[in-house]
Design an enzyme around this catalytic site. Structure first.
Site, PDB file in Angstrom:
ATOM      1  N   ASN A  11      27.377  14.524  -7.233  1.00  0.00           N
ATOM      2  CA  ASN A  11      28.368  15.093  -6.312  1.00  0.00           C
ATOM      3  C   ASN A  11      29.393  14.041  -5.940  1.00  0.00           C
ATOM      4  OD1 ASN A  11      26.804  17.467  -5.973  1.00  0.00           O
ATOM      5  ND2 ASN A  11      25.625  16.513  -4.329  1.00  0.00           N
ATOM      6  N   GLY A  39      25.285  12.508  -4.736  1.00  0.00           N
ATOM      7  CA  GLY A  39      24.424  13.498  -5.390  1.00  0.00           C
ATOM      8  C   GLY A  39      23.049  12.874  -5.504  1.00  0.00           C
ATOM      9  N   GLY A  41      20.602  13.238  -7.512  1.00  0.00           N
ATOM     10  CA  GLY A  41      20.205  12.785  -8.855  1.00  0.00           C
ATOM     11  C   GLY A  41      20.918  11.496  -9.231  1.00  0.00           C
ATOM     12  N   GLU A 138      18.784  19.840  -6.189  1.00  0.00           N
ATOM     13  CA  GLU A 138      20.207  20.199  -6.130  1.00  0.00           C
ATOM     14  C   GLU A 138      20.699  20.816  -7.442  1.00  0.00           C
ATOM     15  OE1 GLU A 138      21.986  17.369  -2.606  1.00  0.00           O
ATOM     16  OE2 GLU A 138      22.290  16.719  -4.669  1.00  0.00           O
ATOM     17  N   ASN A 182      10.920  13.633   2.857  1.00  0.00           N
ATOM     18  CA  ASN A 182      11.008  12.914   4.139  1.00  0.00           C
ATOM     19  C   ASN A 182      10.160  13.703   5.139  1.00  0.00           C
ATOM     20  OD1 ASN A 182      12.569  15.027   5.209  1.00  0.00           O
ATOM     21  ND2 ASN A 182      14.505  13.973   4.805  1.00  0.00           N
ATOM     22  N   THR A 212       8.529   9.755   3.476  1.00  0.00           N
ATOM     23  CA  THR A 212       9.391   8.715   4.054  1.00  0.00           C
ATOM     24  C   THR A 212       9.620   9.045   5.530  1.00  0.00           C
ATOM     25  OG1 THR A 212      11.391   9.868   3.331  1.00  0.00           O
ATOM     26  CG2 THR A 212      10.495   8.213   1.834  1.00  0.00           C
ATOM     27  N   ASP A 239      24.968   3.620   7.920  1.00  0.00           N
ATOM     28  CA  ASP A 239      25.099   4.872   7.161  1.00  0.00           C
ATOM     29  C   ASP A 239      23.791   5.117   6.404  1.00  0.00           C
ATOM     30  OD1 ASP A 239      25.774   7.009   5.559  1.00  0.00           O
ATOM     31  OD2 ASP A 239      27.612   6.116   4.760  1.00  0.00           O
ATOM     32  N   ALA A 242      21.690   8.756   1.602  1.00  0.00           N
ATOM     33  CA  ALA A 242      21.050   8.327   0.346  1.00  0.00           C
ATOM     34  C   ALA A 242      19.996   7.239   0.517  1.00  0.00           C
ATOM     35  CB  ALA A 242      22.076   7.879  -0.683  1.00  0.00           C
ATOM     36  N   ALA A 243      19.578   6.960   1.750  1.00  0.00           N
ATOM     37  CA  ALA A 243      18.488   5.985   1.927  1.00  0.00           C
ATOM     38  C   ALA A 243      17.233   6.499   1.212  1.00  0.00           C
ATOM     39  CB  ALA A 243      18.200   5.778   3.410  1.00  0.00           C
ATOM     40  N   GLY A 244      16.982   7.799   1.321  1.00  0.00           N
ATOM     41  CA  GLY A 244      15.812   8.387   0.663  1.00  0.00           C
ATOM     42  C   GLY A 244      15.929   8.311  -0.856  1.00  0.00           C
ATOM     43  N   ASP A 245      17.145   8.503  -1.367  1.00  0.00           N
ATOM     44  CA  ASP A 245      17.342   8.420  -2.825  1.00  0.00           C
ATOM     45  C   ASP A 245      17.129   6.990  -3.306  1.00  0.00           C
ATOM     46  OD1 ASP A 245      18.072  11.110  -2.763  1.00  0.00           O
ATOM     47  OD2 ASP A 245      20.178  10.620  -2.430  1.00  0.00           O
ATOM     48  N   GLY A 280      28.363   4.571   2.384  1.00  0.00           N
ATOM     49  CA  GLY A 280      28.385   5.365   1.155  1.00  0.00           C
ATOM     50  C   GLY A 280      27.001   5.544   0.568  1.00  0.00           C
TER      51      GLY A 280
HETATM   52  O1  RIB Z   1      20.804  12.280  -0.467  1.00  0.00           O
HETATM   53  C1  RIB Z   1      22.149  11.994  -0.213  1.00  0.00           C
HETATM   54  C2  RIB Z   1      23.023  12.839  -1.082  1.00  0.00           C
HETATM   55  O2  RIB Z   1      22.844  14.197  -0.704  1.00  0.00           O
HETATM   56  C3  RIB Z   1      24.501  12.592  -0.935  1.00  0.00           C
HETATM   57  O3  RIB Z   1      24.989  11.603  -1.801  1.00  0.00           O
HETATM   58  C4  RIB Z   1      25.101  13.967  -1.184  1.00  0.00           C
HETATM   59  O4  RIB Z   1      25.798  14.054  -2.389  1.00  0.00           O
HETATM   60  C5  RIB Z   1      23.927  14.934  -1.154  1.00  0.00           C
HETATM   61  O5  RIB Z   1      23.608  15.342  -2.407  1.00  0.00           O
END
Ligand code: RIB
Length: 294
Positions: A11, A39, A41, A138, A182, A212, A239, A242-245, A280
């Site tokens: 995304n 995004g 992924g 997603e 989470n 998490t 910010d 995306a901490a989880g990603d 970001g």
């Molecule tokens: O997990 C964070 C992400 O969720 C963001 O980057 C946003 O694109 C959404 O998909």
């Protein structure tokens, strides 16, 4: 080198920074606006590649300028995008608001991600070569289920982030090795707010889970093993997008490298702690050297 395949979304994040998050029907004035690649992924792909893995991404971007920017950003990070499709129409976008405590709200509009309804033959072949397949929610559920089942067939470990939270079909749970929700997603899936109770309930559906817990760290539970709780480093978050990603991408690399669970959780927590101190999603993700240093 560890090979991770991500089947997931890309995304463009449209991020407004404001003192506080608006309530329903309310307008607040922001102080900054940025666009950044995101995004779930793509974020996990960038987190894993920066943590030292070889990473391939299966998914889709649109034919708009965001699509080229998302592809370029993955490629410049070193992610293999040979099986990232370009489909006619807009790319996925995420409409993010971040407050002064680094908390966010996100509305995701799937765009091109919605076109990934099933795997292509090349996707299956690529998945067969991976040490782990990372999945989130997603993309259309049909593709996620197909990906998980393909990985299972090839004996590849599947790591599922159940976000955005939706009820998970039994065929997906049945092909999931490690579920990484989470605490809110864990509660939504089980109806149990306490993470230990939720973990216990999740183990009736998957063999292993990591919940998490934000600043409180993470909880690992596996069938037949004592739960392991690892605290997160204390940091000032600007910010948390995306901490989880970041956590999941790095955790997958650590586990694929054969690290013990406690070390893997600590390494992934350090990566997430580094990411929340920067703005970001993908741009905030740390490199292996930085994670090791923390
Ligand atoms: O997990 C964070 C992400 O969720 C963001 O980057 C946003 O694109 C959404 O998909």
């Amino acid at each position: 080198m560890t090979h991770i395949v991500v089947l997931g979304s890309a995304n463009m994040d449209l991020v407004a920074y404001a003192g506080r998050l608006p309530g329903p029907g309310e307008t607040v004035t922001g102080r900054d606006f940025r666009t950044a690649p995101g995004g779930k992924g793509a974020n996990q792909a960038v987190a894993a590649v920066r943590a030292g893995a070889e990473v391939s991404m299966i998914g889709a971007v649109g034919s708009d300028p965001y699509g080229s920017a998302l592809r370029a950003s993955l490629e410049s990070a070193g992610v293999d995008t040979d099986l990232l499709r370009t489909v006619e129409g807009p790319s996925g976008t995420a409409h993010v608001t971040v407050d002064d405590d680094g908390r966010n709200t996100i509305v995701v509009v799937p765009g091109a991600n919605g076109a990934v309804e099933s795997l292509l033959p090349g996707d299956d072949t690529l998945i067969a070569t991976a040490d782990a397949l990372l999945l989130q929610l997603e993309l259309p559920l049909s593709a996620v289920v197909e990906g998980a089942q393909a990985a299972r067939r090839h004996g590849v470990r599947t790591v599922l982030t159940p976000a955005p939270a939706v009820p998970l079909p039994p065929e997906l749970l049945g092909a999931t090795d490690l579920l990484v929700p989470n605490q809110h997603e864990a509660a939504a899936l089980t109806g149990i707010a306490d993470p230990h109770g939720a973990a216990e309930a999740l183990l009736r559906q998957v063999p292993q889970t990591v919940i998490t817990l934000g600043a409180a760290g993470s909880l690992h539970a596996a069938r037949g093993a004592e739960p392991v709780m690892v605290p997160a480093p204390e940091v000032d978050a600007v910010d948390t997008t995306a901490a989880g990603d970041t956590f999941t991408g790095v955790l997958a690399v650590a586990l694929a490298e054969g690290r013990p669970v406690r070390d893997a959780l600590a390494w992934a927590s350090s990566a997430a702690a580094l990411s929340v101190q920067r703005l970001g999603a993908a741009p905030a993700m740390p490199y292996r050297k930085e994670i090791d240093a923390l």
